[in-house]
Write a protein that holds these residues in place. Sequence first.
Motif, short mmCIF file in Angstrom:
data_model
loop_
_atom_site.label_atom_id
_atom_site.label_comp_id
_atom_site.label_asym_id
_atom_site.label_seq_id
_atom_site.Cartn_x
_atom_site.Cartn_y
_atom_site.Cartn_z
N PHE A 1 -7.52 3.90 6.05
CA PHE A 1 -6.08 3.74 6.25
C PHE A 1 -5.37 4.98 5.70
O PHE A 1 -4.72 4.93 4.64
CB PHE A 1 -5.59 2.46 5.60
N THR A 2 -5.49 6.05 6.40
CA THR A 2 -4.96 7.33 5.92
C THR A 2 -3.43 7.37 5.89
O THR A 2 -2.85 8.24 5.24
CB THR A 2 -5.48 8.48 6.80
N GLN A 3 -2.77 6.43 6.56
CA GLN A 3 -1.31 6.40 6.59
C GLN A 3 -0.74 5.81 5.30
O GLN A 3 0.46 5.92 5.05
CB GLN A 3 -0.81 5.62 7.80
N TRP A 4 -1.56 5.17 4.49
CA TRP A 4 -1.09 4.57 3.25
C TRP A 4 -0.90 5.61 2.16
O TRP A 4 -1.48 6.70 2.21
CB TRP A 4 -2.09 3.52 2.75
N ASP A 5 -0.12 5.25 1.14
CA ASP A 5 -0.05 6.04 -0.09
C ASP A 5 -1.23 5.70 -1.01
O ASP A 5 -1.80 6.57 -1.66
CB ASP A 5 1.24 5.76 -0.86
N ASP B 1 -10.00 6.66 -2.73
CA ASP B 1 -9.94 7.50 -1.52
C ASP B 1 -9.27 6.72 -0.39
O ASP B 1 -9.32 5.49 -0.35
CB ASP B 1 -11.34 7.90 -1.07
N LYS B 2 -8.66 7.47 0.52
CA LYS B 2 -8.10 6.90 1.75
C LYS B 2 -9.04 7.30 2.89
O LYS B 2 -8.82 8.29 3.59
CB LYS B 2 -6.67 7.41 1.98
N HIS B 3 -10.09 6.52 3.06
CA HIS B 3 -11.09 6.83 4.07
C HIS B 3 -10.74 6.26 5.44
O HIS B 3 -11.08 6.84 6.46
CB HIS B 3 -12.45 6.26 3.64
N PRO C 1 -4.98 4.23 -2.23
CA PRO C 1 -6.35 4.34 -1.72
C PRO C 1 -6.86 3.02 -1.18
O PRO C 1 -6.55 1.95 -1.69
CB PRO C 1 -7.15 4.78 -2.95
N ASP C 2 -7.67 3.09 -0.11
CA ASP C 2 -8.26 1.89 0.47
C ASP C 2 -9.66 1.61 -0.07
O ASP C 2 -10.24 0.57 0.22
CB ASP C 2 -8.29 1.97 2.00
N TRP D 1 0.81 -1.22 0.00
CA TRP D 1 0.00 0.00 0.00
C TRP D 1 0.84 1.27 0.00
O TRP D 1 0.33 2.35 0.29
CB TRP D 1 -0.96 -0.06 1.19
#
Length: 406
Positions: free
Chosen positions: A278-282, A274-276, A284-285, A237
Amino acid sequence: MVKRLRTRKGASVETGISRRNFLIAGGITALSATRVLGANQTLRLGVIGAGGRMRGLLDAAERTGVPFEIAAVCDVYAPRCEEVKQRSRATDATVHHDFHALLDDKTLDAVIIATPDHWHVRIAEAALASGKDVYLEKPVTHTLEEGAVLLKAVRSCKQILQCGTQQRSWSHFRNAVSLIQGGALGRVTQVRTYWWQNYDVSWVPKPVDVAQLDWKQWLGGAKDQPFDLEKFSRWRWFWDFGGGAMTDLFSHWIDVVHWAMKANEPSMATMLGDKHVFTQWDCPDTIQAAFRYPGFDVVYEGMMSSSIDDGGLEFRGTEATLKLKRSGMSLWRESVKSNENPVLKEDSFIDGTVTHMRNFFDCVVSRQEPNAPVEAGIAAANAGHIGNLAYRKGGLTTWPVKGSGK
């Protein structure tokens, strides 16, 4: 083992594929995926990247019944090497910190590579050059540019390379492709793909003894950065090491689409991500994506914080729809009453990773082309890369990119 295939009484596929012929075809495809290996030939394998996916691959290898021994193991995290050595027949395996040292072993027949994506092509290229056959986990490339490098490495030598898209050796996937290509669905104009997983439940990072990890070696060609447990454990991710859902999950399904539809390159891609959670990832989740192919479209949706319904594909044609998962498939006809659908159903009876590994072992001996050739692996990875390119360009891209020559 007996394959369980059911049809409604009186139902027919209406394409010249009778139930009896379908059963026969199923037997043929299953046999072609599991050819017989010589009983007295013990293969010597090298293991490169000894994490969780490698454990699954070795489990599958043991279930093939093919005689092999793990002769060498390489990983930058020492405890993982020890885990592999403790497997049956692996106690005498040599342990290496650098994959080049493992490849220097002239007694190895083949290597299995299950490292993070950013190492795939570099290690595979070196392995092929050293005279080793290769089982390479998907996605086979980390960037679009690496496709040409890997293709040249494979096609300029006599070695075998099996891409880790195991659906190619999974009997009900092979039967599904036969149905689609035989016209059972009519004209297919849309394929829906989806995959939902929940990382909060299924994949919680475990503590790592940093003193036993060569973090710099693990980074490889990626930019220098401090150790981070999330990046080490969930590397898929982060752009430096992987490509998120598009190159992990979607690459499996788009490979099936390419195979069934005989088309392997989209002309346009759009992706909403969007990263809703797992905001720490680069990466999108949560994703909705669409791809345009000649005469049909492919859509993908998925998220990493909900696992209900798992993953699958739906090939929608003018006469029928085929629903396909790893657990089996079903065919639903437009002209049949709802209470009589599906007209055909087949359940999976074995993990396709087993038959895929068996096919690889057989090809090591026979020198035949494997079920998942390098061109197919590159095309599947490219589709994921193109989707990510659309996301990173604001949601839309045409392919080849205008003015790029690619």
